[in-house]
Design an enzyme around this catalytic site. Structure first.
Site, short mmCIF file in Angstrom:
data_model
loop_
_atom_site.label_atom_id
_atom_site.label_comp_id
_atom_site.label_asym_id
_atom_site.label_seq_id
_atom_site.Cartn_x
_atom_site.Cartn_y
_atom_site.Cartn_z
N GLU A 4 31.13 56.30 38.08
CA GLU A 4 32.28 56.47 38.97
C GLU A 4 32.91 57.84 38.80
O GLU A 4 32.65 58.54 37.82
CB GLU A 4 33.31 55.37 38.72
CG GLU A 4 33.73 55.24 37.26
CD GLU A 4 35.20 55.40 37.05
OE1 GLU A 4 35.79 56.27 37.73
OE2 GLU A 4 35.76 54.70 36.19
N ASP B 290 50.53 43.09 41.88
CA ASP B 290 49.62 44.22 41.66
C ASP B 290 48.37 43.73 40.93
O ASP B 290 48.36 43.55 39.71
CB ASP B 290 50.33 45.31 40.84
CG ASP B 290 49.55 46.63 40.83
OD1 ASP B 290 48.39 46.63 41.28
OD2 ASP B 290 50.12 47.65 40.38
N LYS C 170 41.33 47.57 31.08
CA LYS C 170 42.29 48.52 30.51
C LYS C 170 43.41 47.75 29.80
O LYS C 170 43.95 46.77 30.33
CB LYS C 170 42.85 49.41 31.61
CG LYS C 170 41.81 50.34 32.23
CD LYS C 170 42.42 51.28 33.24
CE LYS C 170 41.39 52.25 33.80
NZ LYS C 170 40.47 51.61 34.75
N VAL D 19 36.27 51.62 40.50
CA VAL D 19 35.21 50.67 40.17
C VAL D 19 34.75 49.94 41.43
O VAL D 19 33.55 49.84 41.70
CB VAL D 19 35.69 49.67 39.09
CG1 VAL D 19 34.71 48.50 38.95
CG2 VAL D 19 35.86 50.37 37.75
N LYS E 5 42.17 58.72 45.59
CA LYS E 5 41.58 57.70 44.72
C LYS E 5 41.20 56.52 45.61
O LYS E 5 42.05 55.75 46.03
CB LYS E 5 42.59 57.28 43.64
CG LYS E 5 42.10 56.24 42.67
CD LYS E 5 43.21 55.90 41.68
CE LYS E 5 42.83 54.78 40.74
NZ LYS E 5 43.95 54.42 39.84
N SER F 40 44.15 44.51 40.88
CA SER F 40 43.14 45.48 41.31
C SER F 40 42.09 44.84 42.22
O SER F 40 41.64 43.71 42.00
CB SER F 40 42.45 46.07 40.09
OG SER F 40 41.37 46.89 40.47
N ALA F 41 41.66 45.63 43.21
CA ALA F 41 40.56 45.22 44.08
C ALA F 41 39.24 45.14 43.32
O ALA F 41 38.27 44.55 43.82
CB ALA F 41 40.43 46.19 45.25
N ASP F 42 39.20 45.72 42.11
CA ASP F 42 37.98 45.66 41.30
C ASP F 42 37.52 44.21 41.10
O ASP F 42 36.32 43.92 41.13
CB ASP F 42 38.19 46.29 39.92
CG ASP F 42 38.44 47.79 39.97
OD1 ASP F 42 38.35 48.38 41.07
OD2 ASP F 42 38.73 48.36 38.90
#
Length: 309
Positions: free
Chosen positions: A25, A138, A159, A106, A86, A140-142
């Site tokens: 990435e 919130d 993370k 990601v 991003k 993540s779309a990951d």
């Protein structure tokens, strides 16, 4: 309408010759580290992939063109970029249609790697459920991307700034296999262990390749997450990093930081608070993940070629 696509000469040659490839990435280059450490690390990670028998394919969008693999000058230009978007699933198409330069998260890297026929992807840490998600929503779309793009993602876990327990619960709900590589506890990016068990454990690249192929045989959609602990010598103990995380989160709230700006802000502040140790750990873990990803890609290539019984 043709997809605006550029493939590096190395990646073209690897595809033609049937060599194992590993996607990398680019958000870590534009938003994860300062220049010149970002460029040095990107080049070192690509070299590690090659040393371990595979061909690296760093993925990004450059002036509206998808790049599967970056030439040296393109990698340097991206590392020096001050205004790269991003891009995740939601804005990948926007970046391309507007002719922008964008690094890929990601999720976006998984999408493009899958479309390029690359099955293995090395990153630092995945995104997940943020600690204040009950108020901010919130997430993540990951996480959802693991249900859609059939890619093995090698990371140092989630993370540590995230709610790791909620992230693991979400992955379980989505039906995503989470494999601890040679570990029983799920790693937490800078720390080798979190308070949570790794749902599954596998100890060899061959076994990970076998799991991926078995899922394909069963026509199970999506990819899988491989959690590879940060090398022991680079680890920051969880109690120490937690103090830095809480301090960074308080600063982010005071400064009104929100949305996509949160993670880069927190990571930069944690690097400052730890006097650079967090950056050193980040570099060590992405290098470790790249080496493991190359070994998995090679094992998968051998398995698909019938080299294994």
């Amino acid at each position: 309408m043709a997809v605006p696509l550029s493939v590096s000469e190395d990646v073209k040659r690897a595809q033609r010759d049937g060599q194992a490839r590993v996607a990398l990435e680019s958000t870590i280059i534009t938003h994860g580290m300062p220049f010149p450490q970002n460029l040095e690390t990107a080049r070192a990670v690509e070299a590690i992939v090659r040393e371990n028998g595979a061909v690296p394919a760093t993925i990004a969008v450059m002036q509206g063109r998808i790049h599967i693999g970056l030439e040296n000058d393109e990698l340097e230009a991206l590392a020096k970029s001050q205004d790269a978007l991003k891009a995740s699933r939601a804005d990948l198409g926007f970046a391309i249609s507007k002719g922008l330069t964008a690094s890929t998260t990601v999720a976006a890297t998984m999408i493009l790697a899958a479309r390029a026929g690359i099955d293995v992807f090395a990153t630092g840490g995945i995104g997940g459920v943020h600690r204040d998600a009950s108020e901010t929503f919130d997430i993540s779309a990951d996480l959802r991307e693991f249900t859609q793009s059939p890619v093995i993602v090698v990371s140092a876990g989630a993370k540590a700034i995230l709610d790791i327990g909620a992230t693991l619960e979400t992955l379980e709900t989505l039906g995503v296999p989470v494999v601890g590589y040679q570990c029983d506890r799920f790693p937490a990016f800078w720390s080798r262990e979190s308070p949570f068990d790794a749902p599954l454990r596998l100890d060899t690249p061959k076994d990970i390749a076998s799991l991926f192929m078995t899922r394909k045989m069963l026509t199970l959609d999506g990819g899988l997450l491989v959690a590879n602990p940060v090398p022991e010598e680079a680890e920051i103990p969880s109690n120490e990093i937690e103090a830095a995380i809480h301090s960074a989160m308080e600063k982010a709230e005071r400064n009104g930081v929100s949305g996509k700006a949160v993670t880069p802000f927190l990571l930069a502040d944690i690097v400052a608070t730890t006097q650079g140790r967090a950056l050193a750990a980040n570099i060590a873990l992405i290098k470790s993940n790249a080496a493991l990803a190359a070994s998995i890609a090679l094992a998968l290539h051998h398995a698909e070629a019938g080299f294994y019984d």
